[in-house]
Motif scaffolding. Structure first.
Motif, PDB file in Angstrom:
ATOM      1  N   VAL A   1      11.619 -40.391 -22.157  1.00 38.13           N
ATOM      2  CA  VAL A   1      10.325 -41.062 -22.050  1.00 38.13           C
ATOM      3  C   VAL A   1       9.307 -40.125 -21.407  1.00 38.13           C
ATOM      4  CG1 VAL A   1      10.896 -42.198 -19.858  1.00 38.13           C
ATOM      5  CG2 VAL A   1       9.172 -43.202 -21.340  1.00 38.13           C
ATOM      6  N   VAL A   2       8.090 -40.164 -21.952  1.00 39.44           N
ATOM      7  CA  VAL A   2       6.973 -39.379 -21.428  1.00 39.44           C
ATOM      8  C   VAL A   2       5.858 -40.343 -21.075  1.00 39.44           C
ATOM      9  CG1 VAL A   2       5.418 -37.412 -21.855  1.00 39.44           C
ATOM     10  CG2 VAL A   2       7.564 -37.606 -23.149  1.00 39.44           C
ATOM     11  N   GLY A   3       5.132 -40.064 -19.986  1.00 33.80           N
ATOM     12  CA  GLY A   3       3.978 -40.892 -19.654  1.00 33.80           C
ATOM     13  C   GLY A   3       2.967 -40.088 -18.859  1.00 33.80           C
ATOM     14  N   TRP A   4       1.726 -40.569 -18.842  1.00 37.18           N
ATOM     15  CA  TRP A   4       0.689 -39.938 -18.016  1.00 37.18           C
ATOM     16  C   TRP A   4       1.022 -40.133 -16.541  1.00 37.18           C
ATOM     17  CZ3 TRP A   4      -2.234 -36.828 -20.795  1.00 37.18           C
ATOM     18  CH2 TRP A   4      -2.467 -37.124 -22.140  1.00 37.18           C
ATOM     19  N   ASN A   5       0.487 -39.285 -15.676  1.00 43.47           N
ATOM     20  CA  ASN A   5       1.012 -39.216 -14.311  1.00 43.47           C
ATOM     21  C   ASN A   5       0.904 -40.501 -13.505  1.00 43.47           C
ATOM     22  OD1 ASN A   5      -1.802 -37.815 -14.273  1.00 43.47           O
ATOM     23  ND2 ASN A   5      -1.512 -38.418 -12.148  1.00 43.47           N
ATOM     24  N   GLU A   6       0.014 -41.432 -13.878  1.00 41.75           N
ATOM     25  CA  GLU A   6      -0.031 -42.724 -13.170  1.00 41.75           C
ATOM     26  C   GLU A   6       1.353 -43.369 -13.155  1.00 41.75           C
ATOM     27  OE1 GLU A   6      -2.383 -41.653 -15.280  1.00 41.75           O
ATOM     28  OE2 GLU A   6      -4.276 -42.762 -15.042  1.00 41.75           O
ATOM     29  N   TYR A   7       2.135 -43.155 -14.209  1.00 40.88           N
ATOM     30  CA  TYR A   7       3.415 -43.863 -14.310  1.00 40.88           C
ATOM     31  C   TYR A   7       4.485 -43.292 -13.385  1.00 40.88           C
ATOM     32  CZ  TYR A   7       6.809 -41.457 -17.608  1.00 40.88           C
ATOM     33  OH  TYR A   7       7.747 -40.656 -18.204  1.00 40.88           O
TER      34      TYR A   7
ATOM     35  N   GLU B   1      -3.394 -37.305  -7.925  1.00 34.88           N
ATOM     36  CA  GLU B   1      -2.347 -36.711  -7.086  1.00 34.88           C
ATOM     37  C   GLU B   1      -1.179 -36.183  -7.905  1.00 34.88           C
ATOM     38  OE1 GLU B   1      -0.702 -38.258  -3.280  1.00 34.88           O
ATOM     39  OE2 GLU B   1      -1.811 -40.004  -4.034  1.00 34.88           O
ATOM     40  N   LEU B   2      -0.765 -34.977  -7.565  1.00 33.99           N
ATOM     41  CA  LEU B   2       0.399 -34.386  -8.228  1.00 33.99           C
ATOM     42  C   LEU B   2       1.704 -34.803  -7.534  1.00 33.99           C
ATOM     43  CD1 LEU B   2       1.313 -32.350 -10.418  1.00 33.99           C
ATOM     44  CD2 LEU B   2       0.878 -30.516  -8.774  1.00 33.99           C
ATOM     45  N   ALA B   3       1.575 -35.212  -6.250  1.00 32.72           N
ATOM     46  CA  ALA B   3       2.778 -35.459  -5.434  1.00 32.72           C
ATOM     47  C   ALA B   3       3.773 -36.450  -6.056  1.00 32.72           C
ATOM     48  CB  ALA B   3       2.373 -35.902  -4.033  1.00 32.72           C
ATOM     49  N   PRO B   4       3.316 -37.587  -6.615  1.00 35.05           N
ATOM     50  CA  PRO B   4       4.312 -38.503  -7.187  1.00 35.05           C
ATOM     51  C   PRO B   4       5.123 -37.860  -8.317  1.00 35.05           C
ATOM     52  CG  PRO B   4       2.197 -39.623  -6.910  1.00 35.05           C
ATOM     53  CD  PRO B   4       1.949 -38.164  -6.643  1.00 35.05           C
ATOM     54  N   ALA B   5       4.479 -37.014  -9.095  1.00 36.73           N
ATOM     55  CA  ALA B   5       5.202 -36.326 -10.175  1.00 36.73           C
ATOM     56  C   ALA B   5       6.237 -35.371  -9.595  1.00 36.73           C
ATOM     57  CB  ALA B   5       4.211 -35.558 -11.061  1.00 36.73           C
ATOM     58  N   VAL B   6       5.843 -34.660  -8.552  1.00 41.14           N
ATOM     59  CA  VAL B   6       6.766 -33.702  -7.930  1.00 41.14           C
ATOM     60  C   VAL B   6       7.945 -34.456  -7.303  1.00 41.14           C
ATOM     61  CG1 VAL B   6       6.985 -31.934  -6.130  1.00 41.14           C
ATOM     62  CG2 VAL B   6       4.930 -32.001  -7.566  1.00 41.14           C
ATOM     63  N   ARG B   7       7.646 -35.618  -6.711  1.00 44.45           N
ATOM     64  CA  ARG B   7       8.719 -36.435  -6.136  1.00 44.45           C
ATOM     65  C   ARG B   7       9.683 -36.913  -7.232  1.00 44.45           C
ATOM     66  NH1 ARG B   7       6.739 -41.217  -4.806  1.00 44.45           N
ATOM     67  NH2 ARG B   7       4.977 -40.147  -3.898  1.00 44.45           N
TER      68      ARG B   7
END
Ligand code: TNX
Length: 529
Positions: free
Chosen positions: A348-354, A371-377
């Motif tokens: 699954v792929v999604g925009w960073n809000e997800y 924010e990039l942090a949630p993606a990095v987490r």
């Protein structure tokens, strides 16, 4: 200048040798067999068109021939390749068909720019079909190097999409994300299932939802810019792309950006009544209803059918700008939609809000802003991989400057030229190289109609992105890229591809084809970011 110095993207290892150049003669043949025949056939077609030579495909090479073959390349991934040119031969080698495709794109750039034209168009002066003597061993930095085409805001026909695939793939861009649905339109046919107790009439998604696009005051919804892909059309695009080493990544934007679906399927709305189609460029006003069981039935059916016609690993479920969804409802829906996609065997792929939602193992987060942090987490905790599309370095829909006749200009720090899309490192903000899936340049099409306009916004910026994704960070250099870009203008011009003639690049080799033989749309109703 030796043409090996002009290659885009810049290869990992390149050595020019003292040997004399190779010259392609009318008697030359192309030697290949088995899985190498597809790339050999493409190379033959390109060279025959330009040279008028017969260039038969044969099994065994003689001196003066071109050879394509598979070899072991212990250090390379599936896209690695080598090109070896001496006075006697041209040899293209790789472990996989993808590598041979890449090798052909490199060889293409080693021939004079006239290779991009038809033989009769060269005005009778036969160029010498020489290739400099080089040894190239090359492999990409990042596995995913993509563009996104928003076919929802403005439709692109199958033929137009194929043309875009032809243009992008010469830069070794290997993924095309199709943004198939949005508020203004729904572009992919969904069949009514044999068992359909709730009576959702999926055919209306395209019969009603396919008729929209972003409207431009005074221009209207011109034919060709509305419409939809049948599932057969979609397969045709997927198959065509595969022959150019391009993976199709389909997106159904959920749970916001769904007005066209709400117009087509009244049962998805809390009051059971269809929403009117909306052809403005407004965003963030529509949502699916988390409390409605039909929401999940609808998404399961749509993603199921889409997965069945998508051989690639990825299914994109959107997740951006769900401004009227409510946080808990957003989390509930996105978690379920991601699970549905994973259950279909897809990544699954999604925009960073997800990335605020707990995602299935190995999901892909496409970062565009905020924010990039949630993606990095998610990468650290759930093995997510990050696809970088930061708006200020990749958004192909933005104006080049305030005088650009098309394009939006809401992204902070803009407008943006080829240089902003070149001078950045996608491994940023704590993203490890292994967590980085790749880069993608989205072309949103609120202001765009047709391929000439699409190409004008896309090139040369997508060429910058191609090198960002392919070449190692330490091998990239802005001034040298500027020079190489300038030399590429003639090739694009011969291909009939429009591009923005950036004023700080020397395009003197050839002017770009005219951009304006299609009407420039009047300003659409602009988004309010
Ligand atoms: C934001 S980027 C959007 C799109 C617009 C685009 C215009 C993203 C995930 N959503 O809906 O078309 O800006 O630049």
């Amino acid at each position: 200048m030796n043409l090996a110095e002009n290659l885009i993207p810049r290869p990992q290892h390149l050595a020019t040798s003292g040997s004399a150049a190779f010259t392609l003669h009318a008697s030359a043949r192309i030697a290949a067999s088995g899985g190498a025949l597809a790339s050999a056939g493409q190379l033959a077609a390109l060279l025959r068109r330009a040279t008028g030579y017969a260039l038969p495909l044969v099994a065994e090479a003689l001196p003066g021939d071109l050879v394509l073959e598979f070899t072991d390349m212990p250090d390379g991934g599936p896209e690695a390749y080598a090109v070896s040119v001496t006075a006697e031969s041209v040899r293209l080698t790789a472990t996989d068909p993808a590598g041979l495709f890449n090798a052909v794109q490199t060889l293409r750039q080693l021939f004079p720019a006239a290779v991009e034209g038809a033989a009769e168009g060269t005005g009778g002066t036969e160029p010498a079909w020489t290739v400099p003597a080089v040894e190239i061993a090359d492999t990409p930095r990042l596995p995913y190097r993509g563009l996104m085409l928003d076919v929802a805001r403005s439709f692109f026909t199958v033929a137009e999409v194929k043309q875009q695939i032809d243009t992008m793939s010469q830069f070794k861009l290997n993924a095309l994300h199709l943004h198939l649905t949005d508020d203004q339109a729904w572009r992919i046919e969904i069949h009514n299932p044999a068992e359909n107790p709730s009576g959702l009439d999926y055919s209306r998604l395209t019969s009603v939802g396919g008729q929209g696009a972003v409207d431009h005051p005074g221009v209207g919804l011109t034919p060709g810019h509305t419409g939809f892909y049948t599932q057969q059309d979609f397969r045709e695009i997927v198959d065509y792309a595969a022959t150019r080493n391009v993976l199709i990544v389909p997106e159904i934007d959920l749970p916001g950006h769904v007005n066209a679906a709400l117009a087509a399927l009244p049962q998805l709305n809390p009051d059971g009544r269809p929403r009117p189609m909306n052809t403005s460029g407004e965003v963030g006003y529509s949502t699916l209803d988390a409390a409605n069981p039909l929401t999940y039935e609808f998404v399961r059916e749509v993603l199921g059918q889409l997965a069945a016609i998508t051989p690639g690993p990825y299914l994109h479920i959107g997740g951006d700008e769900a401004l009227v969804t409510g946080h808990d409802n957003y989390v509930a829906m996105v978690r379920e939609f991601a699970a549905i996609a994973a259950g279909l065997g897809k990544t699954v792929v999604g925009w960073n809000e997800y990335a605020d939602v707990e995602l299935p193992q190995g999901a892909v987060v496409q970062y565009w802003h905020g924010e990039l942090a949630p993606a990095v987490r998610q990468a650290a905790e759930n093995g997510a991989r990050i696809l970088m599309s930061p708006a200020a370095n990749t958004y192909l829909d933005q104006k080049y400057d305030s005088a650009s006749p098309i394009g939006l200009e809401w992204v902070e720090g803009g407008p943006f030229t080829w240089a902003e899309y070149y001078a950045w490192d996608p491994a940023q903000g704590g993203i490890g190289e292994e967590q980085l899936l790749g880069v993608e340049g989205p072309l949103w099409t609120e202001t765009v109609r047709g391929n000439r306009q699409a190409a004008w916004l896309t090139y040369p910026r997508a060429i910058s992105l191609a090198e960002v994704g392919w070449s190692r960070q330490e091998d990239r250099e802005l001034q040298d890229f500027r020079r190489r870009l300038g030399t590429f203008g003639e090739r694009l011009a011969r291909q009939g591809v429009t591009f923005q003639e950036a004023p700080d690049v020397d395009w003197s080799a050839a002017p770009a084809p005219a951009f304006s033989d299609e009407p420039v749309p009047a300003e659409p109703q602009v988004r309010n970011n």
